[in-house]
Design a protein around this motif. Sequence first.
Motif, PDB file in Angstrom:
ATOM      1  N   LEU A  12       0.831  -1.192   0.000  1.00 58.65           N
ATOM      2  CA  LEU A  12       0.000   0.000   0.000  1.00 58.65           C
ATOM      3  C   LEU A  12       0.868   1.245   0.000  1.00 58.65           C
ATOM      4  O   LEU A  12       1.911   1.285   0.654  1.00 58.65           O
ATOM      5  CB  LEU A  12      -0.897   0.030   1.241  1.00 58.65           C
ATOM      6  N   SER A  13       0.425   2.256  -0.704  1.00 56.11           N
ATOM      7  CA  SER A  13       1.127   3.538  -0.684  1.00 56.11           C
ATOM      8  C   SER A  13       0.869   4.203   0.668  1.00 56.11           C
ATOM      9  O   SER A  13      -0.078   3.837   1.381  1.00 56.11           O
ATOM     10  CB  SER A  13       0.608   4.426  -1.806  1.00 56.11           C
ATOM     11  N   PRO A  14       1.694   5.188   1.034  1.00 57.21           N
ATOM     12  CA  PRO A  14       1.436   5.890   2.300  1.00 57.21           C
ATOM     13  C   PRO A  14       0.027   6.485   2.358  1.00 57.21           C
ATOM     14  O   PRO A  14      -0.635   6.415   3.395  1.00 57.21           O
ATOM     15  CB  PRO A  14       2.498   6.982   2.330  1.00 57.21           C
ATOM     16  N   ARG A  17      -2.457   3.783   3.123  1.00 54.52           N
ATOM     17  CA  ARG A  17      -2.358   3.380   4.526  1.00 54.52           C
ATOM     18  C   ARG A  17      -3.081   4.383   5.426  1.00 54.52           C
ATOM     19  O   ARG A  17      -3.828   3.999   6.325  1.00 54.52           O
ATOM     20  CB  ARG A  17      -0.891   3.282   4.959  1.00 54.52           C
ATOM     21  N   VAL A  18      -2.846   5.673   5.170  1.00 50.03           N
ATOM     22  CA  VAL A  18      -3.494   6.716   5.968  1.00 50.03           C
ATOM     23  C   VAL A  18      -5.008   6.619   5.819  1.00 50.03           C
ATOM     24  O   VAL A  18      -5.746   6.666   6.808  1.00 50.03           O
ATOM     25  CB  VAL A  18      -3.000   8.123   5.562  1.00 50.03           C
ATOM     26  N   VAL A 102       5.660   5.926   9.471  1.00 48.69           N
ATOM     27  CA  VAL A 102       6.655   5.203  10.276  1.00 48.69           C
ATOM     28  C   VAL A 102       6.709   3.729   9.884  1.00 48.69           C
ATOM     29  O   VAL A 102       7.782   3.121   9.881  1.00 48.69           O
ATOM     30  CB  VAL A 102       6.367   5.377  11.786  1.00 48.69           C
ATOM     31  N   SER A 103       5.581   3.174   9.497  1.00 51.91           N
ATOM     32  CA  SER A 103       5.569   1.764   9.104  1.00 51.91           C
ATOM     33  C   SER A 103       6.403   1.516   7.841  1.00 51.91           C
ATOM     34  O   SER A 103       6.754   0.387   7.550  1.00 51.91           O
ATOM     35  CB  SER A 103       4.137   1.277   8.888  1.00 51.91           C
ATOM     36  N   LEU A 104       6.721   2.580   7.123  1.00 48.30           N
ATOM     37  CA  LEU A 104       7.526   2.448   5.901  1.00 48.30           C
ATOM     38  C   LEU A 104       9.015   2.703   6.145  1.00 48.30           C
ATOM     39  O   LEU A 104       9.813   2.567   5.224  1.00 48.30           O
ATOM     40  CB  LEU A 104       7.008   3.417   4.824  1.00 48.30           C
TER      41      LEU A 104
END
Length: 113
Positions: A12-14, A17-18, A102-104
């Motif tokens: 997933l792209s940021p 995810r958001v 942060v997960s990335l």
Amino acid sequence: MAIEGAAAAVSLSPGERVHGLNHIAELRAKVFGVNIEPELERFISDMRNPRDKNHEQNTRALAAIFFMANIPAKRQSVNVNDLTTDEKRELVKAMNHFRAVVSLFPKRLTMPV
């Protein structure tokens, strides 16, 4: 029925995810009616704790979250229960944005020598 193969791991792209984290937060509020204020109060209190050895960095990180939430500097020192509903929503959105980013982060960071 189990999820198999490539379908189990989707990148997933940021932004995706958001969006997903914000959607989950909306669902939690609708289904469970959870009051987020106590958790926000605990988090902000922990971040403002002057006894923490990283107090200065925690304060800066909290200011960054408030900045991302578009909460003016003069309102950043108020208690959570003094924030408007819209400000709390924007605060949760900003925190979800940070969680997604942060997960990335690279998994094994090392200090430059």
